[in-house]
Every structure is written in C-alpha cells, then in structure tokens.
Design a protein around this motif. Sequence first.
Motif, PDB file in Angstrom:
ATOM      1  N   LEU A 153      36.894  47.253  40.911  1.00  0.00           N
ATOM      2  CA  LEU A 153      37.128  46.731  39.613  1.00  0.00           C
ATOM      3  C   LEU A 153      38.302  47.467  39.026  1.00  0.00           C
ATOM      4  O   LEU A 153      39.348  46.949  38.354  1.00  0.00           O
ATOM      5  CB  LEU A 153      36.048  46.728  38.518  1.00  0.00           C
ATOM      6  CG  LEU A 153      36.060  45.929  37.331  1.00  0.00           C
ATOM      7  CD1 LEU A 153      36.492  44.600  37.749  1.00  0.00           C
ATOM      8  CD2 LEU A 153      35.020  45.973  36.392  1.00  0.00           C
ATOM      9  N   MET A 154      38.121  49.003  38.779  1.00  0.00           N
ATOM     10  CA  MET A 154      39.317  49.611  38.145  1.00  0.00           C
ATOM     11  C   MET A 154      40.476  49.628  38.899  1.00  0.00           C
ATOM     12  O   MET A 154      41.694  49.871  38.321  1.00  0.00           O
ATOM     13  CB  MET A 154      38.736  51.153  37.951  1.00  0.00           C
ATOM     14  CG  MET A 154      37.469  51.184  36.988  1.00  0.00           C
ATOM     15  SD  MET A 154      37.966  50.665  35.336  1.00  0.00           S
ATOM     16  CE  MET A 154      37.290  49.108  35.410  1.00  0.00           C
ATOM     17  N   ALA A 155      40.620  49.504  40.193  1.00  0.00           N
ATOM     18  CA  ALA A 155      41.769  49.597  40.795  1.00  0.00           C
ATOM     19  C   ALA A 155      42.567  48.149  40.633  1.00  0.00           C
ATOM     20  O   ALA A 155      43.617  48.044  40.558  1.00  0.00           O
ATOM     21  CB  ALA A 155      41.499  49.559  42.529  1.00  0.00           C
ATOM     22  N   GLU A 156      41.985  47.009  40.636  1.00  0.00           N
ATOM     23  CA  GLU A 156      42.383  45.867  40.442  1.00  0.00           C
ATOM     24  C   GLU A 156      42.785  45.596  39.052  1.00  0.00           C
ATOM     25  O   GLU A 156      43.398  44.695  38.435  1.00  0.00           O
ATOM     26  CB  GLU A 156      41.291  44.480  41.004  1.00  0.00           C
ATOM     27  CG  GLU A 156      41.216  44.685  42.383  1.00  0.00           C
ATOM     28  CD  GLU A 156      40.181  43.653  42.794  1.00  0.00           C
ATOM     29  OE1 GLU A 156      39.341  43.116  42.095  1.00  0.00           O
ATOM     30  OE2 GLU A 156      40.130  43.358  43.987  1.00  0.00           O
ATOM     31  N   SER A 157      41.970  45.860  38.084  1.00  0.00           N
ATOM     32  CA  SER A 157      42.162  45.640  36.506  1.00  0.00           C
ATOM     33  C   SER A 157      41.985  46.993  35.549  1.00  0.00           C
ATOM     34  O   SER A 157      40.885  47.226  35.012  1.00  0.00           O
ATOM     35  CB  SER A 157      41.226  44.800  35.903  1.00  0.00           C
ATOM     36  OG  SER A 157      41.383  43.475  36.769  1.00  0.00           O
ATOM     37  N   PRO A 158      42.963  47.863  35.955  1.00  0.00           N
ATOM     38  CA  PRO A 158      42.689  49.416  35.255  1.00  0.00           C
ATOM     39  C   PRO A 158      42.289  49.514  33.724  1.00  0.00           C
ATOM     40  O   PRO A 158      41.945  50.076  33.317  1.00  0.00           O
ATOM     41  CB  PRO A 158      44.034  50.121  35.500  1.00  0.00           C
ATOM     42  CG  PRO A 158      44.931  49.000  36.295  1.00  0.00           C
ATOM     43  CD  PRO A 158      44.194  47.803  36.662  1.00  0.00           C
ATOM     44  N   THR A 159      43.173  48.087  32.892  1.00  0.00           N
ATOM     45  CA  THR A 159      42.958  48.401  31.578  1.00  0.00           C
ATOM     46  C   THR A 159      41.597  47.838  31.061  1.00  0.00           C
ATOM     47  O   THR A 159      41.403  47.820  29.999  1.00  0.00           O
ATOM     48  CB  THR A 159      44.202  47.619  30.992  1.00  0.00           C
ATOM     49  OG1 THR A 159      44.010  46.162  31.363  1.00  0.00           O
ATOM     50  CG2 THR A 159      45.475  48.279  31.361  1.00  0.00           C
ATOM     51  N   LEU A 160      40.808  47.156  32.193  1.00  0.00           N
ATOM     52  CA  LEU A 160      39.640  46.424  31.704  1.00  0.00           C
ATOM     53  C   LEU A 160      38.549  47.404  30.933  1.00  0.00           C
ATOM     54  O   LEU A 160      37.960  46.935  29.961  1.00  0.00           O
ATOM     55  CB  LEU A 160      38.901  45.957  32.892  1.00  0.00           C
ATOM     56  CG  LEU A 160      38.142  44.650  32.871  1.00  0.00           C
ATOM     57  CD1 LEU A 160      38.870  43.528  32.332  1.00  0.00           C
ATOM     58  CD2 LEU A 160      37.403  44.426  34.326  1.00  0.00           C
ATOM     59  N   ILE A 161      38.622  48.476  31.287  1.00  0.00           N
ATOM     60  CA  ILE A 161      37.851  49.440  30.717  1.00  0.00           C
ATOM     61  C   ILE A 161      38.005  49.837  29.419  1.00  0.00           C
ATOM     62  O   ILE A 161      37.164  50.223  28.666  1.00  0.00           O
ATOM     63  CB  ILE A 161      37.365  50.682  31.664  1.00  0.00           C
ATOM     64  CG1 ILE A 161      36.285  51.576  31.407  1.00  0.00           C
ATOM     65  CG2 ILE A 161      39.017  51.713  31.348  1.00  0.00           C
ATOM     66  CD1 ILE A 161      35.000  51.260  32.005  1.00  0.00           C
ATOM     67  N   GLN A 162      39.373  49.660  28.794  1.00  0.00           N
ATOM     68  CA  GLN A 162      39.740  49.843  27.379  1.00  0.00           C
ATOM     69  C   GLN A 162      39.457  48.416  26.558  1.00  0.00           C
ATOM     70  O   GLN A 162      39.381  48.413  25.472  1.00  0.00           O
ATOM     71  CB  GLN A 162      40.979  50.337  27.103  1.00  0.00           C
ATOM     72  CG  GLN A 162      41.301  51.757  27.609  1.00  0.00           C
ATOM     73  CD  GLN A 162      42.069  51.852  29.001  1.00  0.00           C
ATOM     74  OE1 GLN A 162      42.789  50.773  29.190  1.00  0.00           O
ATOM     75  NE2 GLN A 162      41.864  52.894  29.654  1.00  0.00           N
TER      76      GLN A 162
END
Length: 186
Positions: free
Chosen positions: A152-161
Amino acid sequence: MEIDQILDYIYKLPENSRMILKDQMEELVYPKNHILLKADKIEHHIYLIKSGIVRAFAPQEDHDITFWFGQEGETILSMRSYVENKKSYENIELLEDCVLFQLNIERLNQLYQSDIHIANWGRKLAEIELLKIESRMISNDLLSAKERYDLLMAESPTLIQRVPLKYIASYLGITPVSLSRIRKEK
C-alpha cells in the motif's frame, strides 16, 4: 488532476470522442465526510476524481470495514449498479473536500452504442477496475499484514498522511494497534 489526464489514463480517445464524453460530464464539489454513494441504492452515476480522496466501506455492527481508497485520477463507481443496474454493496465517503467529474451511466451506455472509441474507453475502464479487485483479493489471500502495508505504501505513499490510521488498519484487515506495531518496525 485535469479531466484530459484522467480520460487518457483510462484510454486515449480521439479528440472528437473526447469532446463528446467531456460534454456529458459535470464538475461537482463536495465537502469532507460527504457520503457520495450509499449501499442498497442503485447508483446512476460514475465519478472521476479531480482532487481529494475517498474510501469505500461497509458498515458493521461495531465498526466499518474499509476495502478501497480512491484518489486523484481514479474512478468512483458501484460496479453492481454500473453493470447490472442493481443496488450497490458499498458506501463511498469523502475523506477530504473533493472535486469530482460526474457522468450519468445511462447516458454513458448510449454513448457506448454510438461511438466505438467511447465504448473502448468503457471497456478499458471495466478492465482497470477488474484488475484492482483481483490485486486486492490476491494480496489479502497471499500477503501478510506487513507485506500488505508495504505494498500500500509503495503504491500510494501519501495515503498515510491523508487517511486516518483506523481506516488504513481496516483496509489491511488488522487492528490499529497492529498497524502501529508495523509502522514502528520501519
């Protein structure tokens, strides 16, 4: 993201077909927390995300289960309503203020009949959505929670913010405490 970029991501249309499709779209602005699609209702539109982020979820007795996030350039639709004109399974909630392009499904189906390029655009749209579902199913069955988080972080790195951690934990099928542990290991 501009509409031409979104359309081209799905399938590059000849200019005339692109203009016909764009003429059927309406740009809408909705606030954070708005419920765009509701489960158990037939949805008559698809949406393309110009800006913002959304989540698909199913409410459960004690918590929601989040099973999809959409962000700029992606499509929001109930596949069940789009394909079968039946009630949807999911709710779609806006996690940020969003600007969306709305397209009526009935009108889109008429365009599929009259313009082969738009029909091919629709076919590619369905293929992209199918591949997303397949990828999600495979990752849920074959990957550990940590591997799903890393993907998930590789595909959508800004998601966590941009997304509350409780929704990311739900999406990964883990508790917020487990997500916290995974993140601490990084």
